[in-house]
Structures are given as C-alpha cells and as structure tokens.
Scaffold this active site. Structure first.
Site, short mmCIF file in Angstrom:
data_model
loop_
_atom_site.label_atom_id
_atom_site.label_comp_id
_atom_site.label_asym_id
_atom_site.label_seq_id
_atom_site.Cartn_x
_atom_site.Cartn_y
_atom_site.Cartn_z
N HIS A 1 -44.17 -5.81 11.56
CA HIS A 1 -44.92 -4.56 11.64
C HIS A 1 -44.70 -3.91 13.00
O HIS A 1 -44.69 -4.61 14.02
CB HIS A 1 -46.41 -4.84 11.44
CG HIS A 1 -47.28 -3.64 11.65
ND1 HIS A 1 -47.44 -2.67 10.68
CD2 HIS A 1 -48.03 -3.25 12.71
CE1 HIS A 1 -48.26 -1.74 11.13
NE2 HIS A 1 -48.64 -2.07 12.36
N GLU B 1 0.84 -1.20 0.00
CA GLU B 1 0.00 0.00 0.00
C GLU B 1 0.87 1.25 0.00
O GLU B 1 1.81 1.36 0.79
CB GLU B 1 -0.92 0.00 1.22
CG GLU B 1 -1.71 1.27 1.44
CD GLU B 1 -2.59 1.65 0.25
OE1 GLU B 1 -2.47 2.80 -0.22
OE2 GLU B 1 -3.39 0.80 -0.21
N ALA C 1 -23.46 9.23 -8.03
CA ALA C 1 -23.55 9.08 -6.58
C ALA C 1 -22.68 10.09 -5.83
O ALA C 1 -23.14 10.73 -4.88
CB ALA C 1 -23.16 7.66 -6.18
N GLY D 1 4.32 -0.04 -5.23
CA GLY D 1 4.66 -1.34 -5.78
C GLY D 1 4.64 -1.33 -7.29
O GLY D 1 3.77 -0.70 -7.92
#
Length: 471
Positions: free
Chosen positions: A450, A34, A183, A114
């Site tokens: 309900h 990462e 979105a 990487g």
C-alpha cells in the site's frame, strides 16, 4: 561444412530469435534466416514502436489536462515528425539489441528469403540474388503474419493504411476511419484520438474488443465515447474509395441503414494473413488450416524435422505466446536428441495474458464470465473499481475496474479482466496465479503493498467472496 547446422530458424521475430537463443544455450549450432529486419514485425513495426507512439499520445493527453494536477502547460501541441522519429528510434535500438544477442550467442544470421527445399535443406536468396544452401536436422518456421487487406480496397499507403503505414504517417489525419476494433485497431484509434484526429471506429461484431469480457467491452465503449470517438458496433464497410482528397466509405449501421461518409484517412485492422507462401511448405506436404500451420502441443508439424511457432500457427497471435512456443519447441527438439535435462511442457492457452494498450488500457487472462459458464462452471464473480483505490485517486486515474471469475466449488481462478491505468502491468499477477494453480485463499492471504494499484487485485478477489473492504 560451414553451413551445416543442428537447427535453422526461419524468421527472427519474438518467436524466432528467442528460439535461436535457447537452442544456442542448449549447445545447438544454430542459424537464423531473416528477409527483412532482425526482431521481425513486433520489434520493428508492431508491439514496441506502437507503444512508443502511444506513450507520446498519453503524455500529450496529460499535458492537455495539466490544470487538474495544479500545473500549467500553455500552447500545448505536437510535432508529428518528431513523434514518429522517436518511435522509429526505439525500433532501431531494439533491432540493434537483437543483433547483439545473436553475436553474443554465436548464432549465424543469414539475411534473405529462405525456402525449404526438402526436410533438412534450405536455400537462402539474398537481396542481390546470391543463393546460400543450408542444412539442418531440424527447421523451425517462424515467419509470422501480415495485415489482411479489404478485398475491395487494398491499402495504398496514401489514404488507406495498414498498421505499418499508420506508424509512419506522411500527414496527420483530420478525420480517421478505423475498420476493426481488435487490439491493433483500438490502439491506433486511441493514439490518433489523443493526437487530435476525429476518430470513427467501425466494428462488425456486436461490441468492441470482442474477445474481451462483455463488461470490459461496455466500459471501454463508454470511455472512448467520452473521449470524443464515434464508435459503431454491428456495422460494416460496404465500399471504400480513395482519391487525393481522402476516403469515401459506405457504412451500414446496426439498423441496416447505409450512409456514405468522408474521411481524410482509413486504417484497416481486420486481422492477419499467415506468411506461409513460397517457403516450400506445399511440396513438403505440411498441413495447414486456413493458411496457418497445424502443430501439436510441442510445435511439431506433420512432417518430421519441421516445426512451427508464432503467428504462422494457431491463435492467439501474440508475441509472448510466440516466444514461449520457441522455448517449448527447442526444448522438445533437444529432448528428442537425448537431452535429459530439459522437460518441455505444453502451453495452456488459457494462461496466456492479452493486453491492449489503448487509453484506458485493457488486460485479461483466462475465461470471460460467459465462457466460464459455457464451459460448465458455477462461478463466483468479483469486481473492484479504480475509484475505490487510493493510488488511483492520487494518480488521477479513477476510471476502470478489475473483475475476477472463480469456480464456486473449487476456488480455481478461471479468469481475470481489467480496464484502467497500467493494467497491462498488473495482469501478470493473476497470470502467475493461474499458472501456479492458486485458489482464492492464496490470493486472499497474500499481502499487497500500500498504496498501489495492485491492491485492487486483492479487493476484486475479496469481492467475489463477499469480503470486499473499500467499497
């Protein structure tokens, strides 16, 4: 040797870290690489911290309307710095959670950039320039994507923002232009509108949230306009210039008229660019389409031992799609290695739900009504409004509806579409139904508790078959 692995995962977003965990569960010696923060964009700069912002906007909205609940809230306001700080705190907590998961599952973490040198070989360059060589029989590319800039006006972080800038604003926008109504664009438009900005949304397509069912787009347009937003479908930004005082945009409306308008800030939400550069794909000959890596149903690329998942591959570009691809991919790797206890199945993208966390929320799965007809289905369509549901009335959330689309001949659920309070939680009921290949009688004969909002899911199915009860 210490840096020799069964699997290396390049990227630690919701696809990458889930893939690494599943690989560890299956007994693979696994490393994750990462370059920025564990958890990737989703946990640190996307899915989760944006929901923290939206939650603050939602609470402020309710505080401003406290009188309708018989409550008093005087001098209601907000502290933007604290709102942002809470969002960043949520992101930090989740980042630490992923760090803990890596330790728990004995996954080696290598921080740095990487690059794949050859099949099975990777070099990781740390921030201080130190290089580490890793080897593995299989490598999963899960490098994700980044926001697409306007070619004539790249984001500057001051007045022209991408989603990352919009999450940590230095100042509260007064007049905000949002370019794009997918979105991301609609969520930020909703947040800043709730926080008090004057919001204008420009969308080049003929309707907002264009991937959704047309009825959903129309209802969201109506509700956002009622909240005070200016919405401009079939419009385009022809130029955008920023200075210290704000942003000037030349906008061509749906009639072709061009007008220059001034805003304090602009958010650009026009799509993504895959992170495929400088990671060694070109020299390996990995095939791509418009930058996105081509894969088969099990996430294999055309180069043996190189796999790819998530936003760096084909759409839909959703975190939960990436996570599920990570599972499929790792189990396919394990199966190739001789593991007879795993049975990966190709993902059907028609069964992937989509959620937009604006106010009101939008959620869907499967075909829209139009797409179902285009695919050759004769359809039965049902609708049920929030105003007909007791729980929705009690919550004061009576705007919105649920829509279902069934195959008229087989009873197969082809699609479900929702707009209203908490529909991003409700949609999973229909998603499970689609995955399990349930038909209309399965939904009709299910007992729904309900009072709940989920009763509307029942009624929307009943409506499609002429049996609706409460309208």
């Amino acid at each position: 040797m210490a840096n020799n692995y069964d699997l290396i995962v390049l990227g630690s977003g919701p696809g990458g870290y889930v893939a690494a965990i599943r690989a560890s569960q299956l007994g693979m010696k696994t490393a994750i690489v990462e370059r920025e923060s564990l958890g990737g964009i989703c946990l640190n700069w996307g899915c989760i911290p944006t929901k923290a912002l939206l939650r603050s906007g939602e609470i402020l909205h309710h505080m401003k309307h406290a009188d309708s609940f018989g409550l008093k809230a005087d001098n209601v306001g907000m502290d933007l710095d604290k709102v942002v700080a809470r969002s960043r705190g949520v992101a930090k907590q989740l980042n630490q959670g992923v760090t803990g998961l890596m330790k728990k599952n004995k996954i080696d973490v290598h921080m740095g950039n990487g690059a794949i040198d050859a099949a099975g070989k990777m070099t990781v360059t740390a921030e201080d320039g130190k290089k580490t060589q890793l080897t593995a029989k299989n490598i999963i590319v899960a490098t994700g994507a980044r926001a697409r800039d306007l070619p004539f006006a790249p984001a500057d972080g001051e007045k022209i923002w991408t989603y990352r800038h919009a999450m940590v604003p230095k100042e509260m926008p007064k007049d905000l232009l949002v370019i794009g109504s997918g979105a991301i664009g609609i969520e930020f438009a909703s947040f800043y509108n709730d926080m008090g900005a004057n919001v204008t949304v420009v969308e080049m397509m003929d309707r907002i949230v264009p991937v959704e069912d047309e009825d959903i787009s129309a209802e969201l347009l109506k509700q956002l306009k009622n909240q005070g937003m200016t919405i401009m479908p079939k419009a385009g930004v022809e130029s955008l210039k920023a200075d210290k005082s704000g942003v000037k945009a030349k906008i061509k409306d749906e009639k072709g008229k061009v007008e220059e308008k001034s805003f304090s800030h602009c958010i650009v939400a026009i799509g993504i660019v895959p992170n495929t550069e400088n990671i060694g794909l070109e020299k390996l000959g990995v095939k791509t389409t418009k930058g996105h890596i081509d894969t088969d149903a099990m996430c294999r690329t055309n180069v043996k031992g190189i796999w790819a998942i998530g936003d760096v591959t084909a759409p839909p570009w959703l975190a939960h799609k990436a996570s599920h691809e990570g599972i499929i991919c790792v189990e396919a790797i394990a199966q190739e290695a001789g593991n007879k206890d795993v049975h990966p199945h190709a993902m059907d993208v028609r069964n992937i739900p989509g959620c937009t966390y604006c106010h009101p929320q939008v959620a869907s799965v499967g075909y829209t009504e139009a797409k179902a007809k285009e695919a050759g289905h004769k359809v039965k369509v049902g609708k049920f409004p929030f105003i007909g549901n007791g729980k929705a009335i009690a919550l004061g959330e009576t705007q919105g509806f649920i829509k279902t689309v069934f195959d008229a001949d087989t009873g197969e659920l082809l699609g479900a579409h929702m707009i209203g309070a908490e529909v991003t939680e409700l949609i999973q009921g229909y998603t499970v139904g689609k995955q399990a290949e349930l038909v209309e009688t399965d939904f009709i004969n299910t007992v729904y508790p309900h009072p709940t909002l989920s009763e509307m899911m029942h009624e929307a199915v009943l409506s499609a078959y002429g049996r609706v009860l409460h309208i």
